[in-house]
Scaffold this motif. Structure first.
Motif, PDB file in Angstrom:
ATOM      1  N   LYS A 179      -1.669   3.240  -5.078  1.00 38.63           N
ATOM      2  CA  LYS A 179      -2.831   2.799  -5.855  1.00 38.63           C
ATOM      3  C   LYS A 179      -2.490   2.413  -7.300  1.00 38.63           C
ATOM      4  CE  LYS A 179      -5.551   5.789  -2.981  1.00 38.63           C
ATOM      5  NZ  LYS A 179      -6.379   6.941  -2.881  1.00 38.63           N
ATOM      6  N   SER A 180      -1.731   1.353  -7.453  1.00 38.12           N
ATOM      7  CA  SER A 180      -1.265   0.935  -8.782  1.00 38.12           C
ATOM      8  C   SER A 180      -2.399   0.550  -9.724  1.00 38.12           C
ATOM      9  CB  SER A 180      -0.273  -0.225  -8.663  1.00 38.12           C
ATOM     10  OG  SER A 180      -0.907  -1.380  -8.178  1.00 38.12           O
ATOM     11  N   ASN A 181      -3.463  -0.049  -9.213  1.00 33.91           N
ATOM     12  CA  ASN A 181      -4.572  -0.433 -10.091  1.00 33.91           C
ATOM     13  C   ASN A 181      -5.267   0.797 -10.685  1.00 33.91           C
ATOM     14  OD1 ASN A 181      -4.379  -3.325  -9.691  1.00 33.91           O
ATOM     15  ND2 ASN A 181      -5.075  -2.913  -7.611  1.00 33.91           N
ATOM     16  N   SER A 182      -5.457   1.820  -9.872  1.00 32.00           N
ATOM     17  CA  SER A 182      -6.056   3.061 -10.376  1.00 32.00           C
ATOM     18  C   SER A 182      -5.146   3.725 -11.407  1.00 32.00           C
ATOM     19  CB  SER A 182      -6.324   4.038  -9.225  1.00 32.00           C
ATOM     20  OG  SER A 182      -7.313   3.512  -8.375  1.00 32.00           O
ATOM     21  N   ARG A 183      -3.851   3.673 -11.164  1.00 36.69           N
ATOM     22  CA  ARG A 183      -2.893   4.217 -12.134  1.00 36.69           C
ATOM     23  C   ARG A 183      -2.978   3.449 -13.453  1.00 36.69           C
ATOM     24  NH1 ARG A 183       1.510   7.314  -9.944  1.00 36.69           N
ATOM     25  NH2 ARG A 183       1.198   7.623  -7.730  1.00 36.69           N
ATOM     26  N   ILE A 242       4.048  -2.414 -20.325  1.00 36.62           N
ATOM     27  CA  ILE A 242       5.285  -2.244 -19.546  1.00 36.62           C
ATOM     28  C   ILE A 242       5.046  -1.283 -18.388  1.00 36.62           C
ATOM     29  CG2 ILE A 242       7.620  -1.269 -19.614  1.00 36.62           C
ATOM     30  CD1 ILE A 242       7.788  -2.420 -22.503  1.00 36.62           C
ATOM     31  N   LEU A 243       4.382  -0.167 -18.668  1.00 35.50           N
ATOM     32  CA  LEU A 243       4.097   0.815 -17.617  1.00 35.50           C
ATOM     33  C   LEU A 243       3.180   0.222 -16.544  1.00 35.50           C
ATOM     34  CD1 LEU A 243       3.625   3.999 -19.836  1.00 35.50           C
ATOM     35  CD2 LEU A 243       5.553   3.487 -18.318  1.00 35.50           C
ATOM     36  N   MET A 244       2.207  -0.579 -16.968  1.00 30.52           N
ATOM     37  CA  MET A 244       1.304  -1.213 -16.003  1.00 30.52           C
ATOM     38  C   MET A 244       2.053  -2.203 -15.123  1.00 30.52           C
ATOM     39  SD  MET A 244      -2.143  -1.925 -18.152  1.00 30.52           S
ATOM     40  CE  MET A 244      -3.359  -0.650 -18.435  1.00 30.52           C
ATOM     41  N   PHE A 245       2.872  -3.051 -15.722  1.00 30.77           N
ATOM     42  CA  PHE A 245       3.660  -4.000 -14.934  1.00 30.77           C
ATOM     43  C   PHE A 245       4.608  -3.266 -13.991  1.00 30.77           C
ATOM     44  CE2 PHE A 245       2.571  -7.395 -18.048  1.00 30.77           C
ATOM     45  CZ  PHE A 245       2.136  -8.349 -17.133  1.00 30.77           C
ATOM     46  N   LEU A 246       5.186  -2.176 -14.448  1.00 29.53           N
ATOM     47  CA  LEU A 246       6.073  -1.387 -13.598  1.00 29.53           C
ATOM     48  C   LEU A 246       5.318  -0.859 -12.379  1.00 29.53           C
ATOM     49  CD1 LEU A 246       8.933  -0.270 -13.330  1.00 29.53           C
ATOM     50  CD2 LEU A 246       8.197   1.716 -14.637  1.00 29.53           C
ATOM     51  N   ASN A 247       4.098  -0.369 -12.574  1.00 33.20           N
ATOM     52  CA  ASN A 247       3.271   0.090 -11.450  1.00 33.20           C
ATOM     53  C   ASN A 247       3.047  -1.029 -10.432  1.00 33.20           C
ATOM     54  OD1 ASN A 247       2.770   2.785 -12.082  1.00 33.20           O
ATOM     55  ND2 ASN A 247       1.030   2.284 -13.369  1.00 33.20           N
ATOM     56  N   PRO A 277     -13.795   9.692   6.351  1.00 33.42           N
ATOM     57  CA  PRO A 277     -14.799  10.732   6.601  1.00 33.42           C
ATOM     58  C   PRO A 277     -14.171  12.106   6.817  1.00 33.42           C
ATOM     59  CG  PRO A 277     -15.253   8.780   7.920  1.00 33.42           C
ATOM     60  CD  PRO A 277     -13.916   8.574   7.278  1.00 33.42           C
ATOM     61  N   GLY A 278     -14.784  13.097   6.195  1.00 33.81           N
ATOM     62  CA  GLY A 278     -14.318  14.477   6.339  1.00 33.81           C
ATOM     63  C   GLY A 278     -13.156  14.833   5.431  1.00 33.81           C
ATOM     64  N   THR A 279     -12.711  13.885   4.586  1.00 38.86           N
ATOM     65  CA  THR A 279     -11.592  14.151   3.673  1.00 38.86           C
ATOM     66  C   THR A 279     -11.956  13.649   2.281  1.00 38.86           C
ATOM     67  OG1 THR A 279     -10.463  12.018   3.918  1.00 38.86           O
ATOM     68  CG2 THR A 279      -9.981  13.701   5.573  1.00 38.86           C
ATOM     69  N   ASN A 280     -11.093  13.939   1.340  1.00 35.98           N
ATOM     70  CA  ASN A 280     -11.230  13.382  -0.005  1.00 35.98           C
ATOM     71  C   ASN A 280     -10.333  12.157  -0.201  1.00 35.98           C
ATOM     72  OD1 ASN A 280     -13.132  15.234  -0.922  1.00 35.98           O
ATOM     73  ND2 ASN A 280     -11.554  16.730  -1.439  1.00 35.98           N
ATOM     74  N   PHE A 281      -9.664  11.715   0.864  1.00 27.88           N
ATOM     75  CA  PHE A 281      -8.733  10.588   0.758  1.00 27.88           C
ATOM     76  C   PHE A 281      -9.512   9.289   0.626  1.00 27.88           C
ATOM     77  CE2 PHE A 281      -6.107   7.180   2.487  1.00 27.88           C
ATOM     78  CZ  PHE A 281      -5.011   7.302   1.652  1.00 27.88           C
ATOM     79  N   ARG A 282      -9.188   8.541  -0.426  1.00 28.66           N
ATOM     80  CA  ARG A 282      -9.859   7.270  -0.695  1.00 28.66           C
ATOM     81  C   ARG A 282      -8.857   6.124  -0.614  1.00 28.66           C
ATOM     82  NH1 ARG A 282     -14.853   8.467  -2.187  1.00 28.66           N
ATOM     83  NH2 ARG A 282     -15.338   6.326  -2.757  1.00 28.66           N
ATOM     84  N   PHE A 283      -9.357   4.964  -0.248  1.00 31.70           N
ATOM     85  CA  PHE A 283      -8.540   3.752  -0.229  1.00 31.70           C
ATOM     86  C   PHE A 283      -9.456   2.566  -0.503  1.00 31.70           C
ATOM     87  CE2 PHE A 283     -10.116   4.274   4.020  1.00 31.70           C
ATOM     88  CZ  PHE A 283     -10.396   3.002   4.459  1.00 31.70           C
ATOM     89  N   GLY A 284      -8.850   1.455  -0.866  1.00 33.88           N
ATOM     90  CA  GLY A 284      -9.625   0.252  -1.167  1.00 33.88           C
ATOM     91  C   GLY A 284      -9.214  -0.901  -0.289  1.00 33.88           C
TER      92      GLY A 284
END
Length: 153
Positions: free
Chosen positions: A98-102, A71-76, A26-33
């Motif tokens: 946030k590797s899934n979002s990446r 490869i890039l996804m597995f690296l994340n 709340p009050g920020t743009n910071f998101r998490f899952g």
């Protein structure tokens, strides 16, 4: 060569959102899952987050991604899982990386913008070079620590 994003991949996007960005401070743009929340449970949380990420990648892979994107996804995911397993530092890292979002971003760049085409050999080469340098530095540091311990006794 622009490819259309498959409607079936919207499932992967929804799961990724749930894992990495579902809640907002709340009050920020910071998101998490739920991924960093799961990782508060020792071992089981790390394994479950890793498993969901791998299932997402395998789902996306069935839709014709280039080897470079995979490869890039597995690296994340490997980076997220490895650093995420470190107590305290890993929890902080999980809230930020946030590797899934990446991976969803990589997927969209591939399909919508035509980026990340090719075999990924260059990417693999850089990963191998980095790992070799990392291992050499680690072995050198361990050697210096061992010498210091021997000199103390």
């Amino acid at each position: 060569m622009q490819k259309k994003l498959s409607p079936k991949l919207s499932w992967a996007e929804r799961v990724s959102y749930l894992m990495d960005e579902r809640f907002r401070v709340p009050g920020t743009n910071f998101r998490f899952g739920i991924d960093p929340l799961l990782n508060l449970i020792p071992v089981l949380g790390d394994i479950s987050g890793f498993a969901v990420s791998i299932v997402l990648i395998l789902t996306m892979a069935r839709h014709g991604l280039s080897r470079k994107v995979l490869i890039l996804m597995f690296l994340n995911v490997i980076l997220d899982s490895t650093i995420g397993a470190i107590p305290i530092i890993g929890q902080v890292f999980d809230f930020a990386y946030k590797s899934n979002s990446r991976n969803i971003r990589l997927l969209k760049e591939y399909y919508e913008e035509g980026k990340h085409q090719g075999s990924g050999k260059g990417t693999l080469l850089w990963i191998v070079i980095f790992l070799i340098i990392f291992i050499l530095i680690f072995v050198w540091l361990m050697w210096k620590i061992l010498e210091l311990i021997i000199d103390l006794f």
